[in-house]
Design a protein around this motif. Sequence first.
Motif, PDB file in Angstrom:
ATOM      1  N   GLN A  12       2.326  -0.710  -1.440  1.00 32.35           N
ATOM      2  CA  GLN A  12       1.638   0.555  -1.636  1.00 32.35           C
ATOM      3  C   GLN A  12       2.699   1.452  -2.515  1.00 32.35           C
ATOM      4  O   GLN A  12       3.706   1.792  -2.080  1.00 32.35           O
ATOM      5  CB  GLN A  12       1.287   1.122  -0.159  1.00 32.35           C
ATOM      6  CG  GLN A  12       0.855   2.503  -0.419  1.00 32.35           C
ATOM      7  CD  GLN A  12       1.231   3.221   0.783  1.00 32.35           C
ATOM      8  OE1 GLN A  12       1.638   2.880   1.747  1.00 32.35           O
ATOM      9  NE2 GLN A  12       0.983   4.792   0.933  1.00 32.35           N
TER      10      GLN A  12
ATOM     11  N   SER B 186       3.489   5.454  -3.677  1.00 30.99           N
ATOM     12  CA  SER B 186       3.001   6.776  -3.204  1.00 30.99           C
ATOM     13  C   SER B 186       3.873   7.761  -3.936  1.00 30.99           C
ATOM     14  O   SER B 186       5.070   7.396  -4.533  1.00 30.99           O
ATOM     15  CB  SER B 186       2.947   7.262  -1.964  1.00 30.99           C
ATOM     16  OG  SER B 186       4.415   7.512  -1.430  1.00 30.99           O
TER      17      SER B 186
ATOM     18  N   HIS C  95       1.565   8.379   1.611  1.00 30.11           N
ATOM     19  CA  HIS C  95       2.578   7.237   2.106  1.00 30.11           C
ATOM     20  C   HIS C  95       2.046   7.218   3.697  1.00 30.11           C
ATOM     21  O   HIS C  95       1.787   5.995   4.142  1.00 30.11           O
ATOM     22  CB  HIS C  95       3.918   7.882   2.243  1.00 30.11           C
ATOM     23  CG  HIS C  95       4.731   7.066   2.966  1.00 30.11           C
ATOM     24  ND1 HIS C  95       5.830   7.672   3.833  1.00 30.11           N
ATOM     25  CD2 HIS C  95       4.787   5.942   3.666  1.00 30.11           C
ATOM     26  CE1 HIS C  95       6.562   6.544   4.413  1.00 30.11           C
ATOM     27  NE2 HIS C  95       5.830   5.557   4.327  1.00 30.11           N
TER      28      HIS C  95
ATOM     29  N   HIS D 133       6.060   0.173   1.537  1.00 34.33           N
ATOM     30  CA  HIS D 133       5.894   1.401   0.889  1.00 34.33           C
ATOM     31  C   HIS D 133       6.726   1.567   0.065  1.00 34.33           C
ATOM     32  O   HIS D 133       8.156   1.274   0.022  1.00 34.33           O
ATOM     33  CB  HIS D 133       5.943   2.513   1.648  1.00 34.33           C
ATOM     34  CG  HIS D 133       6.037   3.930   1.134  1.00 34.33           C
ATOM     35  ND1 HIS D 133       6.871   4.571   1.085  1.00 34.33           N
ATOM     36  CD2 HIS D 133       5.117   4.456   0.197  1.00 34.33           C
ATOM     37  CE1 HIS D 133       6.581   5.899   0.573  1.00 34.33           C
ATOM     38  NE2 HIS D 133       5.759   5.697   0.011  1.00 34.33           N
TER      39      HIS D 133
END
Length: 325
Positions: free
Chosen positions: A157, A159, A167, A183
């Motif tokens: 992911q 952010s 996040h 992340h």
Amino acid sequence: MKRSEFLRAALAVLAAGGPSAAALAAEEYPTRQVRLVSGFAPGGGTDILGRIVAQKFSDIWRSNMLVENRSGASGSVGAAYAARAAADGYTLLLAPNSYTITPHVQPNPGFDIIKDFAPVGMIATSPLVLAVNPKLPVTNVAELIAYAKAHPRELNQGSAGSATAPHLAGELFNLMAGTTISHVPYRGSGPAVTAQLANEVQLSFGPLNSIEGFVRDGQLRVLAALGAQRYVGLPDIPTVAESGLPGYAVDLWYALLAPAGTPASIVGKLNADLNRILADEPTRRSLFEKGFVAAPGTPAALAEVIRDDFARWKSVTERIEIKLD
């Protein structure tokens, strides 16, 4: 009757039936320029919203509202400054919901979002969406959860930075869905979107207005809206909660706060004027065109939202053990 007794009696009459000093102050407020403090740099989403609202306040007041940018430390510099300002209604804070996250991840941010401020009212929300690169073979949230569980720690992911709302929206998704999506923080939303387009990261839990053009062009695919309600601009896109993860909801919101101790009469006037602004159809349209949805309400309703978000992000940050230097 002695003069001193007469004065005491007159004061008693005023106290019982006459208008209070606070009420009179609210009737006259504002008599000079009001500063709207933004803890973020000019040109960003918070600043854009602040300038729209400040102009509308200026239009209905005798005095101008000036946006004052005091950026730094993820917005903490501006919030700390506003918290220390005189509680007279002439310094206000434009507060994004990141201020309910900051105290849990940043040592000594310099402000307490609950104790140092009086809620005035919600201004607007901005839609967050779960979007994927089309190369990822999923078309809905249930398929994403199944794929992530079948491929643990393979999905990333992106952010705009650690401990931002996008996040933590992803971290909350992991906690509730039992997935292990990693992340990858970037220095801003632009680089994060570029990385997702290049498939360096496969998904994002981010602002719709940063990817809308790429969604229209088919370069990114929106699976769901993150908020409690479907976004009016994408009525056919379900929420995450509707898509197999009941109870999930992350809204990006912006609110107006005053320093704690600001007279209730001034807070009430500010709230009434704010709601008047947000009820204006041209204003609502202007906000919508910039990616915001007007969200008028009461100080009490905002206080509840702040308390709920503060508690939720405290729990999430403790569970993932995140701290910023």
